[in-house]
Design an enzyme around this catalytic site. Sequence first.
Site, PDB file in Angstrom:
ATOM      1  CB  CYS A 291      -0.987   0.042   1.313  1.00 18.49           C
ATOM      2  SG  CYS A 291      -0.283   0.198   2.663  1.00 18.49           S
TER       3      CYS A 291
ATOM      4  CG  HIS B 180      -4.505  -0.089   3.801  1.00 20.36           C
ATOM      5  ND1 HIS B 180      -3.774  -0.809   3.375  1.00 20.36           N
ATOM      6  CD2 HIS B 180      -5.332   0.690   2.924  1.00 20.36           C
ATOM      7  CE1 HIS B 180      -4.201  -1.292   2.260  1.00 20.36           C
ATOM      8  NE2 HIS B 180      -5.093  -0.152   1.752  1.00 20.36           N
TER       9      HIS B 180
ATOM     10  CG  HIS C 268      -6.772   0.392  -1.342  1.00 21.85           C
ATOM     11  ND1 HIS C 268      -6.736  -0.434  -0.144  1.00 21.85           N
ATOM     12  CD2 HIS C 268      -7.792  -0.098  -2.392  1.00 21.85           C
ATOM     13  CE1 HIS C 268      -8.086  -1.207  -0.463  1.00 21.85           C
ATOM     14  NE2 HIS C 268      -8.531  -1.007  -1.666  1.00 21.85           N
TER      15      HIS C 268
END
Length: 350
Positions: A265, A313, A325
């Site tokens: 990520c 994240h 993402h």
Amino acid sequence: MAAHRRSRQRWAGGTKARTAATIALAGAATATGIDGSGHAAPQPAPDRIGADVAKLYQEAEAATEKYNGAKEKAESARRRLRALQDERARREEGLNSARAALGSAAAAQYRSGGLDPALQLVLSEDPDGYLDGAARAERAGSRQRAAVGRVREQLREIEQLRGAARIEVNSLTSRRAELKRHRETITGKLTAARRLLSRLPPERRAGLTDRASRPSTGTRDGVTAPGSVTSLAPGPRAAQAVSYAYQKLGSPYVWGATGPDAFDCSGLVQAAYRSAGVSLPRTTYAQINAGRRVPRSELLPGDLVFFYSGISHVGIYVGNGRMIHAPNPSAPVRLAPLDEMPFAGATRVG
């Protein structure tokens, strides 16, 4: 009297019979439990397994960000160590040259130092010349003393460099051990997730992984960012980062990867802004401090959006409540709604 004894015997016999029957029933029940044909433990529902798998993936990603941070620090320690070693080598080369010069001067003094200076003056055929030479020798002696002082200073500096290098070696060793711990955590979580998925029947497992890997908004939007998205970005760099993210839709998730063909990520975010000439930190918990915080109500395309309480994240906002993402190993880079995970904050960079 005999009747009384017979009555007691019948009662005792009845008790024994009832006890035997109870034991037999208990044995049957136990046998039923053992062979699994009675009260077998129910299999967890696919949704429950899906939730457990998602939790393991999230924990693995948190460990991945710690791994990324430790790797960044290890690389810094390695660079510092290399620079110290190079500097020490240069200093030692200069020290060796200075020592060689002092050795030559000492040898020359030894060769010419057999007579007392006063006697040399008396015996000299050219006293004026001798006095001039003596003055020059005195000046040379002063220069020699200064050279000796410089050598001593160089020795001190080299020892300091050695001490600093030892510190960096210890730091590098510690970071490598930290990397190993995080790597083991990541692989353990991912192995546990795969094991959970394997408990499902093939058709249910396929359905679960299909749901995980399918973009939440439907099919892929393509590799070109819509002009309606990039035109709303707060600047050309943010617009370029969004365009890059769109181009990477469908790329696989690989923990620790920063592109160009696979990402985790924070690696995707770093690569997207690197393509726009902006250098971002490697980890999510550093990236959130790399720009100006913005509230969720003021998000614009290109803003970095962060999730979970540990800031483990990150994605790139692209408008309409959506982001691009790199989710986890079961899903490629994709479009998804912000509400897919607990929102933790947003930053505007570039």
